[in-house]
Design a protein around this motif. Sequence first.
Motif, PDB file in Angstrom:
ATOM      1  N   ASN B  31       0.809  -1.228   0.000  1.00  0.00           N
ATOM      2  CA  ASN B  31       0.000   0.000   0.000  1.00  0.00           C
ATOM      3  C   ASN B  31       0.839   1.273   0.000  1.00  0.00           C
ATOM      4  N   LEU B  32       0.255   2.308  -0.569  1.00  0.00           N
ATOM      5  CA  LEU B  32       0.788   3.669  -0.404  1.00  0.00           C
ATOM      6  C   LEU B  32      -0.405   4.525   0.018  1.00  0.00           C
ATOM      7  N   VAL B  33      -0.280   5.142   1.173  1.00  0.00           N
ATOM      8  CA  VAL B  33      -1.400   5.941   1.692  1.00  0.00           C
ATOM      9  C   VAL B  33      -1.090   7.422   1.519  1.00  0.00           C
ATOM     10  N   VAL B  34      -2.006   8.123   0.872  1.00  0.00           N
ATOM     11  CA  VAL B  34      -1.840   9.571   0.656  1.00  0.00           C
ATOM     12  C   VAL B  34      -3.011  10.271   1.349  1.00  0.00           C
ATOM     13  N   ASN B  35      -2.678  11.197   2.230  1.00  0.00           N
ATOM     14  CA  ASN B  35      -3.693  11.917   3.010  1.00  0.00           C
ATOM     15  C   ASN B  35      -3.653  13.391   2.703  1.00  0.00           C
ATOM     16  N   TYR B  36      -4.808  14.015   2.630  1.00  0.00           N
ATOM     17  CA  TYR B  36      -4.859  15.478   2.523  1.00  0.00           C
ATOM     18  C   TYR B  36      -6.026  15.958   3.369  1.00  0.00           C
ATOM     19  N   ASP B  37      -5.708  16.738   4.430  1.00  0.00           N
ATOM     20  CA  ASP B  37      -6.776  17.172   5.342  1.00  0.00           C
ATOM     21  C   ASP B  37      -7.014  18.685   5.274  1.00  0.00           C
ATOM     22  N   THR B  41      -0.301  20.958   3.918  1.00  0.00           N
ATOM     23  CA  THR B  41      -0.158  20.491   2.541  1.00  0.00           C
ATOM     24  C   THR B  41       0.615  19.165   2.542  1.00  0.00           C
ATOM     25  N   SER B  42       0.313  18.344   1.577  1.00  0.00           N
ATOM     26  CA  SER B  42       0.997  17.065   1.459  1.00  0.00           C
ATOM     27  C   SER B  42       1.918  17.120   0.241  1.00  0.00           C
ATOM     28  N   PRO B  43       3.188  16.655   0.371  1.00  0.00           N
ATOM     29  CA  PRO B  43       4.056  16.696  -0.817  1.00  0.00           C
ATOM     30  C   PRO B  43       3.562  15.769  -1.923  1.00  0.00           C
ATOM     31  N   MET B  44       2.733  14.770  -1.561  1.00  0.00           N
ATOM     32  CA  MET B  44       2.287  13.796  -2.561  1.00  0.00           C
ATOM     33  C   MET B  44       1.008  14.214  -3.275  1.00  0.00           C
ATOM     34  N   LEU B  45       0.286  15.152  -2.688  1.00  0.00           N
ATOM     35  CA  LEU B  45      -1.007  15.528  -3.271  1.00  0.00           C
ATOM     36  C   LEU B  45      -1.085  17.050  -3.362  1.00  0.00           C
ATOM     37  N   THR B  46      -1.382  17.561  -4.544  1.00  0.00           N
ATOM     38  CA  THR B  46      -1.416  19.024  -4.715  1.00  0.00           C
ATOM     39  C   THR B  46      -2.734  19.591  -4.190  1.00  0.00           C
ATOM     40  N   GLU B  47      -2.732  20.892  -3.961  1.00  0.00           N
ATOM     41  CA  GLU B  47      -3.966  21.554  -3.554  1.00  0.00           C
ATOM     42  C   GLU B  47      -4.965  21.523  -4.710  1.00  0.00           C
ATOM     43  N   PHE B  48      -6.246  21.709  -4.392  1.00  0.00           N
ATOM     44  CA  PHE B  48      -7.270  21.697  -5.436  1.00  0.00           C
ATOM     45  C   PHE B  48      -7.091  22.925  -6.338  1.00  0.00           C
ATOM     46  N   SER B  49      -7.409  22.765  -7.601  1.00  0.00           N
ATOM     47  CA  SER B  49      -7.303  23.866  -8.554  1.00  0.00           C
ATOM     48  C   SER B  49      -8.406  23.708  -9.615  1.00  0.00           C
ATOM     49  N   PRO B  56     -11.404  29.977  -0.497  1.00  0.00           N
ATOM     50  CA  PRO B  56     -10.138  29.692   0.199  1.00  0.00           C
ATOM     51  C   PRO B  56     -10.331  28.620   1.279  1.00  0.00           C
ATOM     52  N   VAL B  57      -9.255  27.911   1.591  1.00  0.00           N
ATOM     53  CA  VAL B  57      -9.312  26.865   2.632  1.00  0.00           C
ATOM     54  C   VAL B  57      -9.656  27.523   3.969  1.00  0.00           C
ATOM     55  N   LYS B  70     -17.677  26.033  -8.047  1.00  0.00           N
ATOM     56  CA  LYS B  70     -17.925  25.675  -9.450  1.00  0.00           C
ATOM     57  C   LYS B  70     -17.287  24.319  -9.712  1.00  0.00           C
ATOM     58  N   SER B  71     -17.661  23.741 -10.816  1.00  0.00           N
ATOM     59  CA  SER B  71     -17.159  22.409 -11.148  1.00  0.00           C
ATOM     60  C   SER B  71     -16.582  22.406 -12.566  1.00  0.00           C
ATOM     61  N   PRO B  72     -15.615  21.572 -12.882  1.00  0.00           N
ATOM     62  CA  PRO B  72     -14.939  20.611 -12.005  1.00  0.00           C
ATOM     63  C   PRO B  72     -13.681  21.213 -11.374  1.00  0.00           C
ATOM     64  N   VAL B  73     -13.151  20.528 -10.394  1.00  0.00           N
ATOM     65  CA  VAL B  73     -11.848  20.903  -9.824  1.00  0.00           C
ATOM     66  C   VAL B  73     -10.929  19.680  -9.898  1.00  0.00           C
ATOM     67  N   TYR B  74      -9.643  19.966  -9.855  1.00  0.00           N
ATOM     68  CA  TYR B  74      -8.651  18.898 -10.043  1.00  0.00           C
ATOM     69  C   TYR B  74      -7.674  18.849  -8.874  1.00  0.00           C
ATOM     70  N   PHE B  75      -7.011  17.721  -8.746  1.00  0.00           N
ATOM     71  CA  PHE B  75      -5.812  17.637  -7.911  1.00  0.00           C
ATOM     72  C   PHE B  75      -4.912  16.552  -8.500  1.00  0.00           C
ATOM     73  N   ASP B  76      -3.625  16.690  -8.258  1.00  0.00           N
ATOM     74  CA  ASP B  76      -2.664  15.720  -8.784  1.00  0.00           C
ATOM     75  C   ASP B  76      -2.058  14.932  -7.626  1.00  0.00           C
ATOM     76  N   VAL B  77      -1.839  13.648  -7.866  1.00  0.00           N
ATOM     77  CA  VAL B  77      -1.200  12.802  -6.853  1.00  0.00           C
ATOM     78  C   VAL B  77       0.102  12.268  -7.440  1.00  0.00           C
ATOM     79  N   ARG B  78       1.175  12.403  -6.676  1.00  0.00           N
ATOM     80  CA  ARG B  78       2.460  11.851  -7.114  1.00  0.00           C
ATOM     81  C   ARG B  78       2.471  10.362  -6.791  1.00  0.00           C
ATOM     82  N   THR B  79       2.427   9.549  -7.811  1.00  0.00           N
ATOM     83  CA  THR B  79       2.447   8.100  -7.580  1.00  0.00           C
ATOM     84  C   THR B  79       3.796   7.565  -8.049  1.00  0.00           C
ATOM     85  N   PRO B  80       4.643   7.119  -7.129  1.00  0.00           N
ATOM     86  CA  PRO B  80       5.991   6.685  -7.520  1.00  0.00           C
ATOM     87  C   PRO B  80       6.036   5.321  -8.203  1.00  0.00           C
TER      88      PRO B  80
END
Lengths: 59, 194
Positions: B31-37, B41-49, B56-57, B70-80
């Motif tokens: 497993n690889l667990v990626v959390n964003y609360d 900020t998490s280095p593996m998961l970018t903020e929403f854009s 604002p958060v 508004k929709s849609p919004v995106y985020f990127d996950v760094r998957t090694p």
Amino acid sequence: MMKDFFQDFFVINMSAFFFFFTLELIKEGLVSNHFNLNIILVVIIFSGFLVLIYNLKKN
Amino acid sequence: MIVRLVKIFLILFFIALTVWLLWFDFVPGKNLVVNYDFCTTSPMLTEFSPGDRLWPVEKTQEGCWQKMAKSPVYFDVRTPQVFKTAEVEIKYKNLGEEKFQIGPQIIKNEWQWFLVDILPTEQTGEWQVVKINFNLENVYQGAPMMRWLVSAPNLEQNQQSIVIGAIKIVFQKDRLSFVNVTEQIKNYLRKIKR
């Protein structure tokens, strides 16, 4: 002796920083997902400052 | 003598750090667990854009969250590594009961998404928490980043908003073994930025 030590310390840290920086460029996230490279940068600046002081003292 | 020992220690430390980083990046386990609360900020998961579709958060003592306007919004996950499945756990408030979906991009730079409806489940306090499983075998994983989309197509039209409180993604693959070592090394090398 201390001057040589800080110079070596500076060079080792600098080499490590560029090595990790290159790894990060080659594979994004390899280093930055788990380690903050700025920590090494702080050590480089600190040891560079000490190298300068020892060089100035010698002169 | 002490000076030499310090230098040797420092060199060994950097060698050990390199091996440790490579080991973690390779993900030898299952497993690889990626959390964003939203609080940190998490280095593996970018903020929403993009930012103009989101409020604002908000950071309070009870937690942090972000409102989607508004929709849609995106985020990127760094998957090694290349993963087989992903379990997404999302904590949200959808007071207007809007149609709400999440999913990864199937083909890089193409508008093709593997979207799954986020259906109302049992409520925990003010928040709803839902878990969704994704099969990633047909999802493009050749890049170091995996793009995810959060969609609520009628959000702006109905003048509603959706609050997202946390996202947790558990990526799963086979554990590293003698049988799959070459395949996993190949998958790992595919992730090198081209």
